[in-house]
Design an enzyme around this catalytic site. Sequence first.
Site, mmCIF file in Angstrom:
data_model
loop_
_atom_site.group_PDB
_atom_site.id
_atom_site.type_symbol
_atom_site.label_atom_id
_atom_site.label_comp_id
_atom_site.label_asym_id
_atom_site.label_seq_id
_atom_site.Cartn_x
_atom_site.Cartn_y
_atom_site.Cartn_z
ATOM 1 N N ASP A 19 0.815 -1.213 0.000
ATOM 2 C CA ASP A 19 0.000 0.000 0.000
ATOM 3 C C ASP A 19 0.853 1.269 0.000
ATOM 4 O O ASP A 19 1.952 1.276 0.545
ATOM 5 C CB ASP A 19 -0.914 -0.018 1.241
ATOM 6 C CG ASP A 19 -2.076 0.947 1.112
ATOM 7 O OD1 ASP A 19 -2.281 1.507 0.017
ATOM 8 O OD2 ASP A 19 -2.781 1.156 2.113
ATOM 9 N N ASN B 45 -10.735 -2.633 -6.379
ATOM 10 C CA ASN B 45 -9.899 -1.755 -7.209
ATOM 11 C C ASN B 45 -10.482 -1.527 -8.606
ATOM 12 O O ASN B 45 -10.090 -0.571 -9.297
ATOM 13 C CB ASN B 45 -8.468 -2.288 -7.337
ATOM 14 C CG ASN B 45 -7.637 -2.156 -6.082
ATOM 15 O OD1 ASN B 45 -6.703 -2.920 -5.856
ATOM 16 N ND2 ASN B 45 -7.943 -1.171 -5.231
#
Length: 231
Positions: free
Chosen positions: A13, A61
């Site tokens: 991340d 996503n």
Amino acid sequence: MNPLPTHIAIIMDGNGRWARTKGIPREEGHRRGAETAENIVEACRDMGIRYLTLYAFSEENWQRPLHEVDALMCLLQYYISAKRSKMIENDIRFRTIGDISKLPKEVVLEIERTKEETSKCNGMDLILAVSYSSDSEIVRAVNKLIAKGVKEVTAADISSHLDTAGIPNPDLLIRTSGELRLSNFLLWQCAYTEFYFTKVLWPDFTRKDLEEAIRDYMKRERRFGGVGEGA
Ligand code: FPP
């Protein structure tokens, strides 16, 4: 001291924030993030980590802007094809978890080819989570059992019908960028996983950071719900 983790899972991340701090497009953060992923795969292989799972793209996503999704798909396609011979050379078996039927055809073709050509490799398993979400994976597993006519399921039945069937649960889960959540990643498989959170943004994550996470893990006492040695 715990032995080296057999299986490390990583939530990579912070690519977007890394790019923002540099005033460059998010896509460039992902490109640098992919380079980091390659370095970390190499580091794990060198250290003798047997399984490495990388969260490359979640089902959620797909909601990102089209240009960002396209850039991520291009990166995946490029890496999976360009690094195929390196994987074979380093005895790395490539696998995926997630619903890859949603990916562009060209990416699926590269995935299938790399899986096939590395299927006999035995030094390390590199598992890429693509179009992956843990709740969907569990639902898919239960539906597979229903389709088989199973009336009552056991935990072992669910485990053996997940995408991760046959892969030991992660010993250590690392998340970069300071976020403290699982984000629908390996919910079932992380029942007794040790978590390690670092503020380092993924493109800046190095082999040294990985070694620090492993050292921290090795010092922990794992009790798996029991009382442990000091009791
Ligand atoms: C999270 O950063 C990262 C992703 C959603 C994608 C991870 C993908 C890669 C590292 C590249 C592809 C990987 C391989 C193995 C070829 P973010 O965009 O959520 O960052 P932010 O939270 O700072 O916005």
